[in-house]
Write a protein that holds these residues in place. Structure first.
Motif, PDB file in Angstrom:
ATOM      1  N   TRP A 183       0.821  -1.196   0.000  1.00 45.09           N
ATOM      2  CA  TRP A 183       0.000   0.000   0.000  1.00 45.09           C
ATOM      3  C   TRP A 183       0.861   1.255   0.000  1.00 45.09           C
ATOM      4  CZ3 TRP A 183       0.694  -3.049   4.277  1.00 45.09           C
ATOM      5  CH2 TRP A 183       1.244  -2.446   5.394  1.00 45.09           C
ATOM      6  N   ILE A 243       0.253   5.808   0.720  1.00 44.32           N
ATOM      7  CA  ILE A 243      -0.695   6.796   1.226  1.00 44.32           C
ATOM      8  C   ILE A 243      -0.784   7.947   0.234  1.00 44.32           C
ATOM      9  CG2 ILE A 243      -1.281   8.308   3.147  1.00 44.32           C
ATOM     10  CD1 ILE A 243       0.079   6.327   4.992  1.00 44.32           C
ATOM     11  N   HIS A 294      -5.559  12.580   3.641  1.00 49.60           N
ATOM     12  CA  HIS A 294      -4.808  11.759   4.579  1.00 49.60           C
ATOM     13  C   HIS A 294      -5.812  11.017   5.445  1.00 49.60           C
ATOM     14  CE1 HIS A 294      -2.457  10.608   8.097  1.00 49.60           C
ATOM     15  NE2 HIS A 294      -1.431  10.618   7.279  1.00 49.60           N
ATOM     16  N   GLY A 295      -5.594   9.754   5.663  1.00 49.29           N
ATOM     17  CA  GLY A 295      -6.506   8.939   6.450  1.00 49.29           C
ATOM     18  C   GLY A 295      -6.657   9.427   7.880  1.00 49.29           C
ATOM     19  N   TRP A 313      -8.698   0.288  -2.311  1.00 50.36           N
ATOM     20  CA  TRP A 313      -8.557   1.672  -1.908  1.00 50.36           C
ATOM     21  C   TRP A 313      -9.546   1.981  -0.802  1.00 50.36           C
ATOM     22  CZ3 TRP A 313     -10.637  -0.096  -6.375  1.00 50.36           C
ATOM     23  CH2 TRP A 313     -11.947   0.244  -6.671  1.00 50.36           C
ATOM     24  N   TYR A 325      -8.071   8.052   0.154  1.00 56.97           N
ATOM     25  CA  TYR A 325      -6.911   8.422   0.962  1.00 56.97           C
ATOM     26  C   TYR A 325      -5.876   7.319   1.132  1.00 56.97           C
ATOM     27  CZ  TYR A 325      -9.125   6.484   5.250  1.00 56.97           C
ATOM     28  OH  TYR A 325      -9.700   5.697   6.192  1.00 56.97           O
ATOM     29  N   GLU A 326      -6.131   6.148   0.633  1.00 53.98           N
ATOM     30  CA  GLU A 326      -5.109   5.100   0.677  1.00 53.98           C
ATOM     31  C   GLU A 326      -5.429   4.090  -0.407  1.00 53.98           C
ATOM     32  OE1 GLU A 326      -2.966   2.190   3.932  1.00 53.98           O
ATOM     33  OE2 GLU A 326      -4.220   3.829   4.606  1.00 53.98           O
ATOM     34  N   SER A 327      -4.384   3.468  -0.959  1.00 52.14           N
ATOM     35  CA  SER A 327      -4.600   2.448  -1.985  1.00 52.14           C
ATOM     36  C   SER A 327      -3.492   1.408  -1.906  1.00 52.14           C
ATOM     37  CB  SER A 327      -4.631   3.080  -3.377  1.00 52.14           C
ATOM     38  OG  SER A 327      -3.371   3.649  -3.698  1.00 52.14           O
TER      39      SER A 327
END
Length: 104
Positions: free
Chosen positions: A12, A14, A51-52, A81, A90-92
């Protein structure tokens, strides 16, 4: 993947260098950076700009982009994601999952 599936590999990332630069952070581009969503037709080229943990709802979604057999085992590769409730990613990442065969 259910109770009989097995997560074999997960990767992953970010925020990309471009997304960080748009927020005022100068970070050198990593030569090992991967655009994980490039294999998802409706997400390709979409930057990760959030951002997470800044929101209260997270939806994890995925897209299977490869299926294969190796040493008699059955696998799928998927891009995944995380989106906010507003649809901001926000993330993948990518994952490889071993699945039981329907013929076994």
């Amino acid at each position: 993947m259910g109770d009989h599936g097995k997560l074999v590999n997960i990767r992953w990332g970010i925020m990309s260098q471009d997304s960080l630069a748009s927020r005022g952070f100068t970070v050198p581009k990593s030569p090992s950076a991967v655009d994980f969503l490039s294999v998802v037709p409706f997400k390709a080229g979409q930057p990760i700009t959030e951002h997470g943990m800044e929101r209260d709802v997270a939806w994890v979604k995925s897209y299977v982009f490869d299926k294969f057999c190796e040493d008699g085992k059955h696998y799928v590769r998927l891009a995944w994601w995380i989106d906010t409730i507003l649809g901001e990613t926000y993330e993948s990442g990518w994952a490889t999952v071993e699945l039981p065969s329907r013929n076994d």
